[in-house]
Design an enzyme around this catalytic site. Structure first.
Site, PDB file in Angstrom:
ATOM      1  N   LYS A  80      -5.070  -9.236  -6.489  1.00  0.00           N
ATOM      2  CA  LYS A  80      -6.272  -9.425  -5.681  1.00  0.00           C
ATOM      3  C   LYS A  80      -7.409  -8.505  -6.139  1.00  0.00           C
ATOM      4  O   LYS A  80      -7.153  -7.350  -6.458  1.00  0.00           O
ATOM      5  CB  LYS A  80      -5.885  -9.092  -4.232  1.00  0.00           C
ATOM      6  CG  LYS A  80      -6.906  -9.414  -3.185  1.00  0.00           C
ATOM      7  CD  LYS A  80      -6.408  -8.990  -1.805  1.00  0.00           C
ATOM      8  CE  LYS A  80      -6.661  -7.533  -1.526  1.00  0.00           C
ATOM      9  NZ  LYS A  80      -7.364  -7.238  -0.275  1.00  0.00           N
ATOM     10  N   LYS A  87       0.816  -1.217   0.000  1.00  0.00           N
ATOM     11  CA  LYS A  87       0.000   0.000   0.000  1.00  0.00           C
ATOM     12  C   LYS A  87       0.849   1.266   0.000  1.00  0.00           C
ATOM     13  O   LYS A  87       0.457   2.270  -0.587  1.00  0.00           O
ATOM     14  CB  LYS A  87      -0.968  -0.003   1.189  1.00  0.00           C
ATOM     15  CG  LYS A  87      -2.056  -1.053   1.014  1.00  0.00           C
ATOM     16  CD  LYS A  87      -3.291  -0.779   1.814  1.00  0.00           C
ATOM     17  CE  LYS A  87      -4.397  -1.726   1.371  1.00  0.00           C
ATOM     18  NZ  LYS A  87      -5.600  -1.651   2.164  1.00  0.00           N
ATOM     19  N   LYS A 138     -11.026  -2.978  -3.681  1.00  0.00           N
ATOM     20  CA  LYS A 138     -11.844  -1.772  -3.819  1.00  0.00           C
ATOM     21  C   LYS A 138     -11.065  -0.647  -4.487  1.00  0.00           C
ATOM     22  O   LYS A 138     -11.627   0.213  -5.140  1.00  0.00           O
ATOM     23  CB  LYS A 138     -12.252  -1.232  -2.441  1.00  0.00           C
ATOM     24  CG  LYS A 138     -13.102  -2.139  -1.619  1.00  0.00           C
ATOM     25  CD  LYS A 138     -13.532  -1.371  -0.368  1.00  0.00           C
ATOM     26  CE  LYS A 138     -13.826  -2.298   0.769  1.00  0.00           C
ATOM     27  NZ  LYS A 138     -12.671  -2.516   1.654  1.00  0.00           N
TER      28      LYS A 138
END
Ligand code: AQP
Length: 336
Positions: free
Chosen positions: A195, A112, A198
């Site tokens: 993956k 991230k 969102k």
């Protein structure tokens, strides 16, 4: 020790099929077997920048999705994290228990933060300590999550163990991850090696829980695949990530396993398999989507669920936190 379930979900946008198959659907089943606490983790959401109005709306929408998926607020506790101050209080204590080296190993932070690591928030780095606090503020014993959260759960166990050693008592349970079902890691429809998420820039990478039937059909039709027919064995899908992903999604939605899906579709190409998958996805998701729309038409009911849940969660966490304060030698009771 009594079994207690805790799990959380971020209000960072629409829920997708990965969240549903990897986590929420299992939460629905588990609520009947265990005392269950499900948390909309808004404190986790702000580890990356959020628009306040969007966060407020997403908190309501995610809660509506949980209710629409079948979580019964009479059975399970549903609330948003920031309402119960014990999460943040215990997270600070765990920041002082966890070692820098443990957090440095967390792959989600690396993913991230990306190349811009120096600019990532301290909160994003300390995210797993807050997650440990979420779980242990309730002395939860079982945590149903998708595969991606396994490493954070191991850290939670390390923190619980270190705290227990510090206070010389088996104060916290060492919570067990529950990674259940066929679809523990649903992949992007555009790239079978990443993956479903969102935050993926492409909406065609995921099926959102509020997509209408036409959109679901279109996204599955456009999903990346290969020109081969479906094989007879699951092993033959090992180097075909997109094909494996679609077969896995089918198996999870149908409540069966990959081998049974292949027994039915081996020898057929995606021209035949994709429409069958689209029909199944629409049949399974449409009732959830419709229920979600009903909840979004009456958000007062959703907010009432969160109000009630926050009180019930606080009633469990407060005395546990009080015991923790005593163990650490803090003077007086917390006012939270
Ligand atoms: N693709 C997935 N397959 C299976 N399970 C998944 N989960 C998330 N993605 C998948 C599980 O859903 C639960 C809630 O996840 P979350 O929203 O709190 O966090 P996340 O893992 O950060 O979800 P996203 O979609 O990847 O969000 P962004 O893009 O904002 O980072 C967890 O149990 C998780 O395992």
């Amino acid at each position: 020790m009594m079994s207690r379930i805790f799990s959380g979900i971020q209000p960072t946008g629409n829920l997708h099929l990965g969240n549903y198959l990897g986590a929420i659907r299992n939460w629905v089943d588990l609520q009947h077997q265990f005392e269950s606490i499900y948390c909309v983790v808004d404190l986790h959401a702000i580890t990356v920048p959020q628009n306040p109005a969007a966060l407020h709306q997403a908190t309501i929408e995610v809660t509506a999705s949980l209710l629409a998926a079948g979580i019964d607020p009479k059975q399970a506790i549903i609330f948003n994290q920031s309402r119960v101050p014990q999460h943040a209080e215990l997270a600070w204590i765990f920041n002082c228990v966890a070692r820098l080296g443990w957090l440095n190993r967390m792959t989600q932070f690396k993913e991230k933060a990306g190349k811009n690591r120096e600019n990532a928030s301290v909160g994003l780095f300390a995210y797993p300590a807050l997650m440990a606090a979420d779980i242990l503020a309730y002395k939860a014993t079982h945590v149903p999550v998708g595969e991606d959260q396994k490493q954070h759960l191991e850290l939670t166990r390390d923190i619980a163990g270190a705290f227990n050693a510090m206070v010389e008592e088996d104060f916290f349970p060492l919570p067990e991850p529950q990674i259940i079902g066929e679809a523990t890691r649903v992949m992007s429809l555009r790239d079978g090696t990443s993956k479903m998420s969102k935050s993926d820039a492409s909406d065609f990478s995921r099926i959102n829980m509020n997509d209408d039937a036409d959109t679901i059909v279109q996204k599955i039709r456009k999903a990346k695949t290969d020109p081969d027919v479906l094989p007879e064995t699951a092993e033959a899908l090992d180097d075909r990530p997109e094909a494996r992903n679609l077969v896995t999604i089918y198996a999870a939605l149908a409540g069966t396993d990959i081998d049974r899906v292949l027994a039915e579709y081996a020898g057929q190409g995606f021209g035949q398999f994709k429409p069958a998958l689209a029909d199944l996805a629409v049949a399974k998701l449409e009732p959830v989507t419709q229920a979600m729309r009903r909840y979004m038409d009456d958000t007062a009911e959703v907010i009432k669920v969160l109000d009630d849940g926050a009180e019930r969660a606080h009633a469990i966490a407060q005395p546990i936190m009080s015991d923790i304060r005593k163990r650490l030698g803090f003077l007086g009771e917390s006012l939270g």
